[in-house]
Design an enzyme around this catalytic site. Sequence first.
Site, PDB file in Angstrom:
ATOM      1  N   THR A  13       0.829  -1.207   0.000  1.00 51.42           N
ATOM      2  CA  THR A  13       0.000   0.000   0.000  1.00 51.42           C
ATOM      3  C   THR A  13       0.866   1.260   0.000  1.00 51.42           C
ATOM      4  OG1 THR A  13      -1.688  -1.192   1.228  1.00 51.42           O
ATOM      5  CG2 THR A  13      -1.838   1.215   1.250  1.00 51.42           C
ATOM      6  N   ALA A  33      13.907  19.556  -3.759  1.00 52.60           N
ATOM      7  CA  ALA A  33      15.012  18.836  -3.107  1.00 52.60           C
ATOM      8  C   ALA A  33      16.379  19.342  -3.572  1.00 52.60           C
ATOM      9  CB  ALA A  33      14.877  17.343  -3.394  1.00 52.60           C
ATOM     10  N   VAL A 132       3.722   8.169  12.080  1.00 51.23           N
ATOM     11  CA  VAL A 132       2.669   8.668  12.977  1.00 51.23           C
ATOM     12  C   VAL A 132       1.693   9.534  12.187  1.00 51.23           C
ATOM     13  CG1 VAL A 132       2.153   9.948  15.087  1.00 51.23           C
ATOM     14  CG2 VAL A 132       4.312   8.697  14.897  1.00 51.23           C
ATOM     15  N   ILE A 136      -0.263  13.495   7.896  1.00 51.49           N
ATOM     16  CA  ILE A 136      -0.143  14.737   8.678  1.00 51.49           C
ATOM     17  C   ILE A 136       1.327  14.923   9.083  1.00 51.49           C
ATOM     18  CG2 ILE A 136      -0.910  15.978  10.744  1.00 51.49           C
ATOM     19  CD1 ILE A 136      -3.315  14.094  10.891  1.00 51.49           C
ATOM     20  N   GLY A 187      -6.950  -0.501   2.556  1.00 48.94           N
ATOM     21  CA  GLY A 187      -5.496  -0.412   2.810  1.00 48.94           C
ATOM     22  C   GLY A 187      -5.154   0.343   4.089  1.00 48.94           C
ATOM     23  N   ASP A 201      -1.466  -0.255  17.767  1.00 45.56           N
ATOM     24  CA  ASP A 201      -0.875   0.658  16.776  1.00 45.56           C
ATOM     25  C   ASP A 201      -0.873   2.095  17.316  1.00 45.56           C
ATOM     26  OD1 ASP A 201      -0.084   1.354  13.899  1.00 45.56           O
ATOM     27  OD2 ASP A 201      -1.895   2.549  14.178  1.00 45.56           O
ATOM     28  N   LYS A 205       2.418   4.648  18.117  1.00 47.95           N
ATOM     29  CA  LYS A 205       2.583   6.041  17.665  1.00 47.95           C
ATOM     30  C   LYS A 205       2.706   6.985  18.860  1.00 47.95           C
ATOM     31  CE  LYS A 205      -0.092   5.028  13.510  1.00 47.95           C
ATOM     32  NZ  LYS A 205      -1.456   4.780  13.038  1.00 47.95           N
ATOM     33  N   GLY A 302      -3.608   5.071   4.467  1.00 49.56           N
ATOM     34  CA  GLY A 302      -3.895   4.974   3.038  1.00 49.56           C
ATOM     35  C   GLY A 302      -2.643   5.216   2.213  1.00 49.56           C
TER      36      GLY A 302
HETATM   37  P1  NAP Z   1       1.582  -3.965   2.833  1.00 49.69           P
HETATM   38  O1  NAP Z   1       0.584  -3.407   1.898  1.00 49.69           O
HETATM   39  O2  NAP Z   1       1.308  -5.260   3.491  1.00 49.69           O
HETATM   40  O3  NAP Z   1       2.964  -4.073   2.038  1.00 49.69           O
HETATM   41  C1  NAP Z   1       4.091  -4.690   2.585  1.00 49.69           C
HETATM   42  C2  NAP Z   1       5.133  -4.853   1.489  1.00 49.69           C
HETATM   43  O4  NAP Z   1       6.314  -5.378   2.071  1.00 49.69           O
HETATM   44  C3  NAP Z   1       4.722  -5.823   0.379  1.00 49.69           C
HETATM   45  O5  NAP Z   1       5.181  -5.356  -0.869  1.00 49.69           O
HETATM   46  C4  NAP Z   1       5.460  -7.112   0.735  1.00 49.69           C
HETATM   47  O6  NAP Z   1       5.819  -7.875  -0.373  1.00 49.69           O
HETATM   48  C5  NAP Z   1       6.723  -6.551   1.381  1.00 49.69           C
HETATM   49  N1  NAP Z   1       7.320  -7.468   2.330  1.00 49.69           N
HETATM   50  C6  NAP Z   1       6.827  -7.844   3.543  1.00 49.69           C
HETATM   51  N2  NAP Z   1       7.673  -8.691   4.141  1.00 49.69           N
HETATM   52  C7  NAP Z   1       8.719  -8.852   3.296  1.00 49.69           C
HETATM   53  C8  NAP Z   1       9.916  -9.606   3.341  1.00 49.69           C
HETATM   54  N3  NAP Z   1      10.215 -10.367   4.394  1.00 49.69           N
HETATM   55  N4  NAP Z   1      10.767  -9.539   2.279  1.00 49.69           N
HETATM   56  C9  NAP Z   1      10.470  -8.761   1.213  1.00 49.69           C
HETATM   57  N5  NAP Z   1       9.356  -8.015   1.121  1.00 49.69           N
HETATM   58  C10 NAP Z   1       8.496  -8.072   2.148  1.00 49.69           C
HETATM   59  O7  NAP Z   1       1.920  -2.935   3.998  1.00 49.69           O
HETATM   60  P2  NAP Z   1       1.675  -1.352   4.013  1.00 49.69           P
HETATM   61  O8  NAP Z   1       0.275  -1.090   4.392  1.00 49.69           O
HETATM   62  O9  NAP Z   1       2.220  -0.753   2.794  1.00 49.69           O
HETATM   63  O10 NAP Z   1       2.550  -0.940   5.293  1.00 49.69           O
HETATM   64  C11 NAP Z   1       3.953  -0.850   5.214  1.00 49.69           C
HETATM   65  C12 NAP Z   1       4.460  -0.164   6.474  1.00 49.69           C
HETATM   66  O11 NAP Z   1       3.913   1.142   6.548  1.00 49.69           O
HETATM   67  C13 NAP Z   1       4.063  -0.860   7.780  1.00 49.69           C
HETATM   68  O12 NAP Z   1       5.092  -0.666   8.725  1.00 49.69           O
HETATM   69  C14 NAP Z   1       2.823  -0.077   8.225  1.00 49.69           C
HETATM   70  O13 NAP Z   1       2.608  -0.120   9.611  1.00 49.69           O
HETATM   71  C15 NAP Z   1       3.214   1.308   7.790  1.00 49.69           C
HETATM   72  N6  NAP Z   1       2.108   2.239   7.537  1.00 49.69           N
HETATM   73  C16 NAP Z   1       1.044   1.848   6.797  1.00 49.69           C
HETATM   74  C17 NAP Z   1       0.032   2.771   6.522  1.00 49.69           C
HETATM   75  C18 NAP Z   1      -1.154   2.397   5.700  1.00 49.69           C
HETATM   76  O14 NAP Z   1      -2.084   3.210   5.598  1.00 49.69           O
HETATM   77  N7  NAP Z   1      -1.190   1.232   5.088  1.00 49.69           N
HETATM   78  C19 NAP Z   1       0.124   4.068   7.030  1.00 49.69           C
HETATM   79  C20 NAP Z   1       1.234   4.436   7.797  1.00 49.69           C
HETATM   80  C21 NAP Z   1       2.224   3.507   8.039  1.00 49.69           C
HETATM   81  P3  NAP Z   1       4.722  -8.690  -1.227  1.00 49.69           P
HETATM   82  O15 NAP Z   1       3.807  -7.657  -1.829  1.00 49.69           O
HETATM   83  O16 NAP Z   1       5.523  -9.353  -2.282  1.00 49.69           O
HETATM   84  O17 NAP Z   1       4.053  -9.585  -0.260  1.00 49.69           O
HETATM   85  N1  HSE Z   2      -3.183   0.890  10.429  1.00 50.25           N
HETATM   86  C1  HSE Z   2      -2.834   2.245  10.609  1.00 50.25           C
HETATM   87  C2  HSE Z   2      -4.087   3.038  10.890  1.00 50.25           C
HETATM   88  C3  HSE Z   2      -2.154   2.772   9.382  1.00 50.25           C
HETATM   89  O1  HSE Z   2      -5.190   2.530  10.641  1.00 50.25           O
HETATM   90  O2  HSE Z   2      -3.980   4.155  11.384  1.00 50.25           O
HETATM   91  C4  HSE Z   2      -1.602   4.165   9.564  1.00 50.25           C
HETATM   92  O3  HSE Z   2      -0.575   4.191  10.490  1.00 50.25           O
END
Ligand code: NAP
Ligand code: HSE
Length: 436
Positions: A13, A33, A132, A136, A187, A201, A205, A302
């Site tokens: 995502t 940049a 976090v 924002i 997502g 979570d 944060k 997102g």
């Molecule tokens: P996600 O959609 O599950 O994507 C994770 C990605 O990491 C996928 O491409 C996956 O590969 C790859 N991956 C996971 N384990 C791996 C490994 N061992 N080796 C190689 N690749 C690996 O997760 P996300 O929602 O983008 O979140 C990513 C991070 O951002 C997390 O720490 C989450 O807490 C943080 N975050 C998310 C959001 C949100 O809104 N989603 C907001 C803020 C912060 P595959 O696709 O090949 O499985």
């Molecule tokens: N799972 C987290 C949330 C993603 O719903 O706030 C953003 O950190």
Amino acid sequence: MVPIRVGLLGLGTVGRGTYELLRRNQHEIARRAGRGIEITAVAVRDVEKARAIVGNDVSVSSDCNDVVSDPEIDIVVELMGGYEPARVLALDAIARGKHVVTANKALLARHGNELFDAARARGVMLAFEAAVAGGIPIIKALREGLTANRIEWIAGIINGTSNFILSEMRSRGVSFDAALKDAQRLGYAEADPAFDVEGVDAAHKLAILSSIAFGVPINLDAAYTEGITHLAKEDIKYAEQLGYRIKLLGITKRTVNGIELRVHPTLVPLQRLIANVEGAMNAILIKGDAVGVTLYYGAGAGSEPTASAVVADLVDVTRLHTADPENHVPHLAFQPDSVAALPWLSVDDTVTSYYFRMRVADQPGVLADITRNLAEGRISIDALFQREPSEGENQTDIIMLTHDALERDVNAAIKRIEALPTVLAPVIRIRQEELL
Ligand code: NAP
Ligand code: HSE
């Protein structure tokens, strides 16, 4: 100047959003940049899926070490999530003199002290704006914009998924499970959504924010954490009748006895802006001694909102890439040698007001017994009403709000009240904050 080269660990995502945002706005970003920012390598589990996104211009590997050890790469962006192998990969990148950008709050809350120490020792940046409150720019605001202030407290909706679920349940009557499924589809949710709905979570944060606010080490273990899974629809409804909305808040406060760090459902007065933050949006109130209360609002989760924060970090790192490490903004706002360990308060020692719902027998003397037990605990009632029992029903609900009370006294009073033969179910207790 040649573009700065970036390696992405993860193309889900947030990773995909980052890749697409950087491409779409590349000229505008380069103008800011001072040079281009180019993703040259990606590591994922499913190489075919990634290739379909990035084509053949970017190298794709299923081994994250290929990216981290690539001498051509200046910045490693960790967007895979989880503790391991994210921790060792980040440490390896740092040891190789690469800057690291991450959105991984779980990693920072659990291992941040180790990672920031390593980055400082190596003179590289470890940037985490996206960790976090999604899009924002709260880290920058707190660390830099409010740097003149002695921070008094922070209270925020910092988990988009749980706010989305509460909003869907209240405004559209959607069930908890259906709302969670939607949040996953959109997502917003973590790989393990229990992190979202159990308050974990938000605690991650909050632990990061608390460290930046008060100049203390990150201490996730000090957090009291309660999620939204036990919230009942009737409490949401009764709270509204009393002029409040229930939000999952993360609260950290400086008190004379120590620092509070707690996440729990909270009654917030309906007239506060934060009570009206709906869906996956986040909002954070920060009280500083000079500025007073400031409010930060925006998309908390997102793909592109989070990518916006990741790319902002990439621009920051690019600008400072060649700067002397002494001129970097301290990762956690305070100079490392002035970070101090302050006492952390147990939730038992916090003072706040409360909402209670008590299922009781509908008979004389019940209310008198309850109020006597509250008075014994120095708990004073602010408002009270009793649901009118339906025809033939011999039990009812008493709903009350209290004035400020010590949590330890409240726990003892609840224990005594639950022992009364006329109290028919465990007392429901939700904390309340005025946020002034
Ligand atoms: P996600 O959609 O599950 O994507 C994770 C990605 O990491 C996928 O491409 C996956 O590969 C790859 N991956 C996971 N384990 C791996 C490994 N061992 N080796 C190689 N690749 C690996 O997760 P996300 O929602 O983008 O979140 C990513 C991070 O951002 C997390 O720490 C989450 O807490 C943080 N975050 C998310 C959001 C949100 O809104 N989603 C907001 C803020 C912060 P595959 O696709 O090949 O499985
Ligand atoms: N799972 C987290 C949330 C993603 O719903 O706030 C953003 O950190």
